[in-house]
Design a protein around this motif. Sequence first.
Motif, mmCIF file in Angstrom:
data_model
loop_
_atom_site.group_PDB
_atom_site.id
_atom_site.type_symbol
_atom_site.label_atom_id
_atom_site.label_comp_id
_atom_site.label_asym_id
_atom_site.label_seq_id
_atom_site.Cartn_x
_atom_site.Cartn_y
_atom_site.Cartn_z
ATOM 1 N N PHE A 178 9.091 -10.285 2.514
ATOM 2 C CA PHE A 178 10.139 -10.685 3.448
ATOM 3 C C PHE A 178 10.581 -9.515 4.324
ATOM 4 N N ASP A 179 9.599 -8.741 4.780
ATOM 5 C CA ASP A 179 9.856 -7.617 5.683
ATOM 6 C C ASP A 179 10.709 -6.529 5.033
ATOM 7 N N LYS A 180 10.710 -6.465 3.722
ATOM 8 C CA LYS A 180 11.440 -5.430 2.987
ATOM 9 C C LYS A 180 10.478 -4.716 2.053
ATOM 10 N N SER A 181 10.691 -3.420 1.863
ATOM 11 C CA SER A 181 9.840 -2.638 0.966
ATOM 12 C C SER A 181 10.548 -2.444 -0.370
ATOM 13 N N PHE A 182 9.995 -3.021 -1.423
ATOM 14 C CA PHE A 182 10.530 -2.898 -2.769
ATOM 15 C C PHE A 182 9.756 -1.793 -3.507
ATOM 16 N N THR A 183 10.469 -0.958 -4.211
ATOM 17 C CA THR A 183 9.814 0.094 -4.982
ATOM 18 C C THR A 183 9.073 -0.533 -6.155
ATOM 19 N N SER A 184 7.769 -0.281 -6.248
ATOM 20 C CA SER A 184 6.979 -0.827 -7.345
ATOM 21 C C SER A 184 7.330 -0.119 -8.646
ATOM 22 N N PRO A 185 7.384 -0.842 -9.767
ATOM 23 C CA PRO A 185 7.634 -0.171 -11.057
ATOM 24 C C PRO A 185 6.502 0.762 -11.452
ATOM 25 N N LEU A 186 5.336 0.642 -10.786
ATOM 26 C CA LEU A 186 4.213 1.543 -11.059
ATOM 27 C C LEU A 186 4.154 2.676 -10.046
ATOM 28 N N SER A 187 5.177 2.783 -9.200
ATOM 29 C CA SER A 187 5.213 3.800 -8.160
ATOM 30 C C SER A 187 5.423 5.191 -8.746
ATOM 31 N N ARG A 188 4.927 6.189 -8.030
ATOM 32 C CA ARG A 188 5.164 7.573 -8.438
ATOM 33 C C ARG A 188 6.639 7.952 -8.300
ATOM 34 N N THR A 189 7.356 7.228 -7.460
ATOM 35 C CA THR A 189 8.796 7.468 -7.349
ATOM 36 C C THR A 189 9.599 6.553 -8.274
#
Length: 833
Positions: free
Chosen positions: A244-255
């Motif tokens: 929906f045009d939003k960037s969600f931080t993935s739980p597998l992200s390095r951040t």
Amino acid sequence: MNKFLFSFFVLFAYVAAAQSKVSGMVVDEFGKPVAYANIIFKDSYEGTITDDNGQFYLESDTTYDTLMVTFIGYEDLIVPLTSKVTYDMKLQLKESSEQLKEVVIFAGKQSKKNNPAVEILKKIWAKKRQNGLRKFKQYAYDKYEKVEFDLNTIDSALMKKKIFKGLEFVFQDLDTSRITGKTYLPIFLNETFSRVYGDNLLGEEKEDVLGNKNSGFDNNQAIIGFIADLYQDYDIYDNYLKFFDKSFTSPLSRTGIDTYNYALRDSAFIDNKWCYNIVYYPRRKNELTFKGDFWVNDTTYAIKNINLEVTKSANINWVKEIYIEQDFEVVNDSVFLLKRDYMMSDFSFSKKEKSRGVYGKRTTVYDNYVFDQEKPKPFYRTESNLYDPVVQNRDSVFWKNNRLEDLNKDEKGIYQLLDTLKTVPKFKSYYNLVSILGSGYVEIDKWNMDIGSVYDVFGYNEAEGPRVRLGARTYFGENDLWRLEGYMAYGFTDQKAKYGTSAKFLLDRKTRLIVSGGNRRDVEQLGVSLTATNDVLGRSIASSSLVTVGANNRLTNINLSKLSFEMEPVTNLRVGIGGTFRTLRSALPEDFSLDYIDPEQPSGIASTIRQFDFNALLIYTPGKRTIGYGVERRTINDNYSTLLLNYTKGNEGVLDSDFSYSKLQFSYSQPWQIGGFGRLFSTLEMGKTFGEVPLGLLNVIPGNQTFFSNYGTFPNLDFYEFVTDTYVALHLQHNFNGRLFSRIPLLRKLNLREVVGLRGVWGQLSDENIALNAPATIDTPLQAPSDKIYYEYSFGIGNILKILRIDFNFRGNYLDAPDARPFSVTGTFGFDF
């Protein structure tokens, strides 16, 4: 139907649909909700996590007799289940009096150090480029996708509403969501079967659509385009997942360790592979995050199963819930490939638990993987046609053989339900109303014509006063190979009629060779953009705004004729050539002058410009996705860049043209997704005019005297305040999507969003052009921002009442100019997620 009977039927649907269903709330010893507590059926890996308010819902096709509730810092709670369906449970957790010796565990926020879950996460990062399709040179697989929309939270009060009078039969097929436990009514289904090919060495991928089927809305590109944009592909291993045009931080992200808390909950064999179970939940509220858990293999550190649920506090509009499940299968004993992807969204005007809305559900199943079968590069350049009649009219045998997941009873019933609804006049009326609001056109089927756009009927400007406009276009279908369009308008102050006509023909579908032309006689506000490519019927909002700032009287009478040819030899590369002939004169000569020096005139001054121009245009839009194959296609994404190169050659004497000159213009627009910090949109524009031309042919720095925020303009500039023949302009606008406001307690619940903007322009105007346009300087001082770069900056607050954004605009310099506006307030309305 009375409430007792309705409850009976709903309960019957619950029991018939699954073997174990539970719901309720988890609280602590003080009665406060416990968010992100783990709820699982004992001796299984089927579970969920409580939401921000401690609420949960869980169901399974298997019958279980025990529920287990766990949370870090609390004692495990074992709850016997005496029936298959148990609702409204209130489960209380007690603080743990013991501490595990093997692992140091912290209640609430989890430590980033000495946390076994974080250590496993680091190994996932190290291995992610070695898992899945990336391990192979080439790949191919079958892909089956079904998208369903359901009206949810059905109750007796809804059934009795007048809007459903005569449509009561639709409620015969109610079911219950296994995710939320709410009743729902299926209303739309789309199925697609395709074969996907990819080459990791070439960086190429293509999808051949072999079958497509809709329930009730055959070939409706608006719906299909909406679905394609709504449910774009994603990779859980990426740092950010876009929905929906939003960037969600993935739980597998390095951040992820800065965004989530992680806890190692369990380990078990799944499909003969030993896996760890890790629970995660956000460290802070109001950010674009998930909660959930995943199972990861202990040797390859590949994900076996993951579920993600967007937290209710996330700053996103019109979406109450997003739930995602992905299952991976083991290939060659070590490679984990995506097997099934399920996503459910609950669209609603309110995030309250009992609010009604629409479920959007996408299920994608992958099978028949084949690897390392090389294909030539040209193979990936050919595209399949989603709207090929063969693709759209596959028989039942095709779908029986190619559905990688069978339709359930409710899904099968959608086709019959929609076929029935199409015969009901009341439903047709509702459908037509939604269609008009969405497209702006009223369809007249028996004439193959649309009337509209309804949004352009009324307008106002100082030359015409109140204005009315009525238009029409031919419309046989969404993939028409030709289209005629026109309008008539009338101004009540100048008492003059205006009109516009246009025609477009697609001559070759493979290269998308299009010939178009038309003529328009109207009043227009020129100079509202530097490198616009509007068609002959294009019209700026500045020409018809009901309310403006200052004297909005620099309007032009335009008589424009145009003929052009355009083709797309390579995907997303458009090349065009054509010619235009314009006659320009001031619409308000007493207030605004387009006069220039002309020795051939008896007075030495001319007031009308006659000009024929040859145009060559190149537009490159890498990453742009379109749908349809007609003369007018629909764009289904907005995350692509645009590069434009435009060359204009004026020829004196051709059709009695007044001037010879050349103009070269370039623009580059690019959206930038800055991880979890929002979205930046940038545009660089530059151009130069060679030769002497009058004011009507110069480059006007686009001002904005309306109250609407209009990207690409300078809201503190009046029209024609700066005029150039050489210019460079830069526009930057960044939307933080509430990243900053979410950290301010008093503002957090308002879900406001911060928008900042910076824009600047430098330009020159030659002495020769100043001399040529000397008569026009009486009303329009000719000046360019050559001494220093003119700049503005703005601060905006978006998402006010979910629909309004207000921008506060500040002028950075040139404040000593006559009537300079140092400050302005503009706004815009929009339904953004």
